[in-house]
Every structure is written in C-alpha cells, then in structure tokens.
Design an enzyme around this catalytic site. Structure first.
Site, mmCIF file in Angstrom:
data_model
loop_
_atom_site.group_PDB
_atom_site.id
_atom_site.type_symbol
_atom_site.label_atom_id
_atom_site.label_comp_id
_atom_site.label_asym_id
_atom_site.label_seq_id
_atom_site.Cartn_x
_atom_site.Cartn_y
_atom_site.Cartn_z
ATOM 1 N N GLY A 119 77.390 66.427 23.285
ATOM 2 C CA GLY A 119 77.874 67.504 24.353
ATOM 3 C C GLY A 119 76.925 68.390 24.778
ATOM 4 C CE1 TYR A 142 89.082 74.135 23.620
ATOM 5 C CE2 TYR A 142 89.945 76.371 23.316
ATOM 6 C CZ TYR A 142 88.965 75.625 23.240
ATOM 7 O OH TYR A 142 87.754 76.163 22.888
ATOM 8 C CE LYS A 187 87.958 74.024 20.164
ATOM 9 N NZ LYS A 187 86.799 72.867 19.786
ATOM 10 C CG ASP A 241 77.138 65.448 27.602
ATOM 11 O OD1 ASP A 241 78.093 64.702 28.095
ATOM 12 O OD2 ASP A 241 77.219 66.535 27.134
ATOM 13 C CB ILE A 242 80.167 60.965 28.552
ATOM 14 C CG1 ILE A 242 80.927 62.086 28.616
ATOM 15 C CG2 ILE A 242 80.688 60.208 27.213
ATOM 16 C CD1 ILE A 242 82.327 62.094 28.798
ATOM 17 N N GLY A 267 76.811 70.528 28.292
ATOM 18 C CA GLY A 267 77.813 71.429 28.834
ATOM 19 C C GLY A 267 77.379 73.070 28.462
ATOM 20 C CD GLN A 268 79.675 78.479 28.897
ATOM 21 O OE1 GLN A 268 80.675 78.055 28.617
ATOM 22 N NE2 GLN A 268 79.487 79.880 29.428
HETATM 23 P P1 NAD Z 1 81.781 72.178 28.342
HETATM 24 O O1 NAD Z 1 82.865 71.579 28.824
HETATM 25 O O2 NAD Z 1 80.926 72.818 29.070
HETATM 26 O O3 NAD Z 1 80.670 70.963 27.658
HETATM 27 C C1 NAD Z 1 81.534 70.038 26.747
HETATM 28 C C2 NAD Z 1 80.554 68.892 26.848
HETATM 29 O O4 NAD Z 1 80.992 67.680 26.086
HETATM 30 C C3 NAD Z 1 80.305 68.326 28.297
HETATM 31 O O5 NAD Z 1 78.974 68.061 28.753
HETATM 32 C C4 NAD Z 1 80.998 66.891 28.189
HETATM 33 O O6 NAD Z 1 80.359 66.153 29.266
HETATM 34 C C5 NAD Z 1 80.801 66.482 26.815
HETATM 35 N N1 NAD Z 1 81.594 65.705 26.269
HETATM 36 C C6 NAD Z 1 82.893 65.570 26.704
HETATM 37 N N2 NAD Z 1 83.792 64.346 26.178
HETATM 38 C C7 NAD Z 1 82.640 63.652 25.521
HETATM 39 C C8 NAD Z 1 82.543 62.411 24.900
HETATM 40 N N3 NAD Z 1 83.596 61.703 24.762
HETATM 41 N N4 NAD Z 1 81.277 62.079 24.224
HETATM 42 C C9 NAD Z 1 80.377 62.990 24.386
HETATM 43 N N5 NAD Z 1 80.189 64.124 25.230
HETATM 44 C C10 NAD Z 1 81.555 64.280 25.621
HETATM 45 O O7 NAD Z 1 81.986 72.988 26.933
HETATM 46 P P2 NAD Z 1 81.457 74.233 26.121
HETATM 47 O O8 NAD Z 1 81.864 75.389 26.673
HETATM 48 O O9 NAD Z 1 79.896 73.804 26.084
HETATM 49 O O10 NAD Z 1 82.299 74.074 24.790
HETATM 50 C C11 NAD Z 1 81.406 73.259 23.639
HETATM 51 C C12 NAD Z 1 82.467 73.296 22.557
HETATM 52 O O11 NAD Z 1 82.551 74.840 22.345
HETATM 53 C C13 NAD Z 1 83.938 73.088 22.525
HETATM 54 O O12 NAD Z 1 84.451 72.386 21.301
HETATM 55 C C14 NAD Z 1 84.804 74.535 22.978
HETATM 56 O O13 NAD Z 1 86.064 74.010 22.804
HETATM 57 C C15 NAD Z 1 84.004 75.301 22.074
HETATM 58 N N6 NAD Z 1 84.178 76.580 22.444
HETATM 59 C C16 NAD Z 1 83.754 76.989 23.745
HETATM 60 C C17 NAD Z 1 83.817 78.330 24.269
HETATM 61 C C18 NAD Z 1 83.367 78.943 25.434
HETATM 62 O O14 NAD Z 1 83.557 79.762 25.986
HETATM 63 N N7 NAD Z 1 82.464 78.113 26.209
HETATM 64 C C19 NAD Z 1 84.678 79.133 23.619
HETATM 65 C C20 NAD Z 1 85.145 78.810 22.200
HETATM 66 C C21 NAD Z 1 85.025 77.560 21.915
HETATM 67 N N1 SER Z 2 86.402 79.912 26.208
HETATM 68 C C1 SER Z 2 87.191 79.136 25.850
HETATM 69 C C2 SER Z 2 88.371 78.828 26.818
HETATM 70 O O1 SER Z 2 88.799 79.541 27.608
HETATM 71 C C3 SER Z 2 87.991 79.545 24.548
HETATM 72 O O2 SER Z 2 87.926 78.577 23.538
HETATM 73 O O3 SER Z 2 88.975 77.635 26.796
#
Ligand code: NAD
Ligand code: SER
Length: 315
Positions: free
Chosen positions: A8, A142, A146, A34-35, A11-12
């Site tokens: 991943g 979600y 989790k 990543d995909i 992603g963000q």
């Molecule tokens: P995001 O959606 O920006 O990034 C996720 C990445 O995973 C993407 O680039 C996507 O292409 C990749 N992905 C999706 N399916 C895939 C697969 N089958 N194989 C490989 N890659 C794949 O999400 P994020 O904000 O970067 O969050 C990352 C993790 O952190 C997640 O588990 C999310 O639940 C957790 N999280 C994020 C936040 C937040 O505010 N950003 C808060 C709490 C938890």
């Molecule tokens: N930032 C995330 C969401 O809003 C919290 O896990 O889904």
C-alpha cells in the site's frame, strides 16, 4: 539488516512512510508494493513492484524471494468507501490482513505492522478521552473489520509468535497524497480548497470533534513502535493514539488566521453518522508509557505547514 516490505505504498500513509523508512534502513532494503502506481519519488528511490496482497501465493513468493523480515500492511478500504460496498470491503480488509498474518507465521517476516483505527470504537464507547480498554461496539463495516483485525493480530502473537504491532490511528492529515475515502478526509480537503477556492463545503457538522494527527507525527510514532524492544509492549492488540482533537469550525478558524477571506459551509452527508459514532478525543497514555509516543504538532503548527506546502504543490 532488516528487509522491509510495504504493502500500500501509493496511499496517503504509504507514500510518506516508504520514504521515511528508506531514510532509516537504506533505499535498497525497503520494498514498496501496491496495486496502484506510486509517485516517482518512490519508484526512483528504491525497489517497487505491483503486488496484490489478496493474492496469497504472490505475497508468499515475494516475501521468500526477497528475504523480507518486516512487513507494513497498509492496504484497506477506509470508512466512507466501505459503507458503499459492505461485503466487498469486509472481504478485502480481512483477507489483506489474514494473508500477511499467515505469511508472517510461515516465513522470517515475523514483525508485522498493521494499522487499526479510532473506528474500532462505537456509540456505546465513552466519547471523551476514550480509554485504551473500554466498551467497543463499532457500527461501521470499517470499524468492525478493524476490531476483528486487532483480535486476529493478538491471536497470531499468542499462538504463533508473530510479532504483531498496531496503533489505532486517529484521522491523519497530510499534504503529499490525498486521503483515501475516510470520514476524517474533510480535514485534508479543507486545506486544498482553502488554497484553491478560499471556501469549503464540509460534509460534517461544524461541531463534530474528532481525534486527528499530522502525518509527520504518525510516521514517527509508527517507526518508533516498530523499533521498540518486544518486552516494552504490554499490548498486542492495538495502541490508542490520540494526537489532537478539533472540530471543522476550529480548523476553519485556524485557516482564517492565514486566509482571512476563507469561508466554510456545512452540508452533512452519510459520514456524519460515522463521525457521531467515534470518539471525540483519545487517551493514549498506554502508548506514551510503553514505547514513548510523543507527538509535537497542534492545530496551529499543522495549519501553517499544510497551507504552505499545499500552496507550493498547487503552484
Ligand atoms: P489509502 O487508501 O490512501 O491507501 C491504501 C493503499 O492500499 C492504496 O494505495 C491502495 O491502492 C492500496 N491497496 C488497496 N488494495 C490493495 C491490494 N489488494 N493490494 C495491495 N495494495 C492495495 O489509505 P491510507 O490512508 O494510506 O491508510 C492506510 C492504512 O491505515 C489503512 O489500513 C487504514 O485503515 C489505516 N488508517 C488510516 C487512517 C487515515 O486517516 N489515513 C486512519 C486510521 C487508520
Ligand atoms: N481516517 C480514517 C477514516 O476516516 C479513520 O480510520 O476512515
């Protein structure tokens, strides 16, 4: 020397964590996957490969072939998007985790970081200063995934010795990569719109307080947790991480200090119910005591950096 797999990386979080880990462990030791194609700073600074974490054989093969010792699994469908496709999102979120737990069990990639979320809490949880251990009855797809994931992580630690480590991230705020379909995304979008249009239509109510954290603090916390000695960790489910707590109205006021003409309107959508079920603020004292969680940004210092960096990016 650690050999690290990021799942991943586009992603963000992954787009920043990958580069931070490459600074610590060396570019060639951090394997980004990543995909989706990532930004060029990731493809040009070290190894990148398209890899679908749902493809168990491909994942196992990648880990064995590259002698991976640590995995950061960031692949998930976030809260807002998951409500639009409940069964599909459950399948993806759980399979993405279970595949990495199984690979960790069977290979040398024993240390696994997998983020949980404040979404594990629900409407019956104490809303303010939410404790580490309390009632947890999430009512979103979600959040349910989790909470189940945390239980599985602890199970694999107890039964199979997988070195599972996790934090319950609050909403993360960053300027590099746009947020991926969550409920806290407004707190990223608002800064972009402040620079682009000097106005923002918010999908949450003005007084919806949620826990939030600036990405730099989140990345530092993540790497710190992954580096600490096992004996320091009293929990193998997931650590509360609180950051700061603010409402949309408070971010708007912080932005107005720099852009006085900025305006905000409120049109709550389905994500309001999600926000209402989550904590307003989090007690993260267990993480502070166990492994030294120590964040430095508040709403004002974060706003200053966000506005400056987004203005630069959009120029
Ligand atoms: P995001 O959606 O920006 O990034 C996720 C990445 O995973 C993407 O680039 C996507 O292409 C990749 N992905 C999706 N399916 C895939 C697969 N089958 N194989 C490989 N890659 C794949 O999400 P994020 O904000 O970067 O969050 C990352 C993790 O952190 C997640 O588990 C999310 O639940 C957790 N999280 C994020 C936040 C937040 O505010 N950003 C808060 C709490 C938890
Ligand atoms: N930032 C995330 C969401 O809003 C919290 O896990 O889904």
């Amino acid at each position: 020397m650690e050999r690290i797999l990021i799942i991943g990386c586009s992603g963000q979080i992954g787009s920043e964590l990958t580069l931070a880990l490459r600074k610590v462990y060396g570019n060639e030791h951090v394997f980004a996957t990543d995909i989706k194609q990532p930004a060029t700073d990731i493809t040009e600074s070290g190894p990148f490969q398209i890899l679908n974490v749902l493809d168990y054989d491909a994942l196992l093969n990648f880990v064995q072939k590259n002698n991976i010792t640590q995995v950061y699994n960031l692949a998930a469908i976030l809260s807002g998007n998951a409500e639009k496709n409940p069964l599909g999102s459950w399948d993806i979120n759980m399979k993405a985790l279970m595949n990495t737990l199984e690979v960790a069990r069977l290979t040398n990639a024993k240390r696994l970081f997998w983020p949980s979320s404040i979404a594990v809490f629900g409407p019956t949880t104490p809303r303010n200063n939410t404790p580490q251990l309390c009632v947890m009855e999430p009512n979103t797809v979600y959040g349910i995934s989790k909470l189940a994931g945390e239980r599985w992580g602890e199970y694999y630690f107890n039964k199979y010795g997988v070195d599972f480590r996790s934090v319950r991230y609050p909403g993360l705020i960053s300027y590099k990569t746009e947020a991926g379909g969550g409920t806290t995304d407004y707190a990223v979008e608002i800064y972009y719109e402040a620079i682009r249009n000097k106005s923002y239509k918010c999908f949450l109510k003005e007084d919806s307080a949620l826990p939030m954290m600036f990405m730099e603090d989140a990345i530092n916390a993540t790497i710190k947790l992954m580096q600490v000695d096992s004996e320091n960790l009293s929990l193998r489910s997931s650590y509360n991480v609180g950051g700061m707590s603010f409402t949309p109205k408070q971010v708007a006021e912080a932005i107005k200090k720099y852009i006085p003409e900025f305006t905000i309107t409120y049109e709550p959508d389905f994500r309001q119910a999600i926000a209402d079920s989550w904590p307003a603020s989090i007690d993260d004292s267990v993480a502070r005591n166990d492994w030294g969680l120590n964040d430095k940004y508040n709403i004002d210092s974060m706003t200053k950096v966000m506005l400056k960096e987004i203005a630069k990016k959009l120029q």
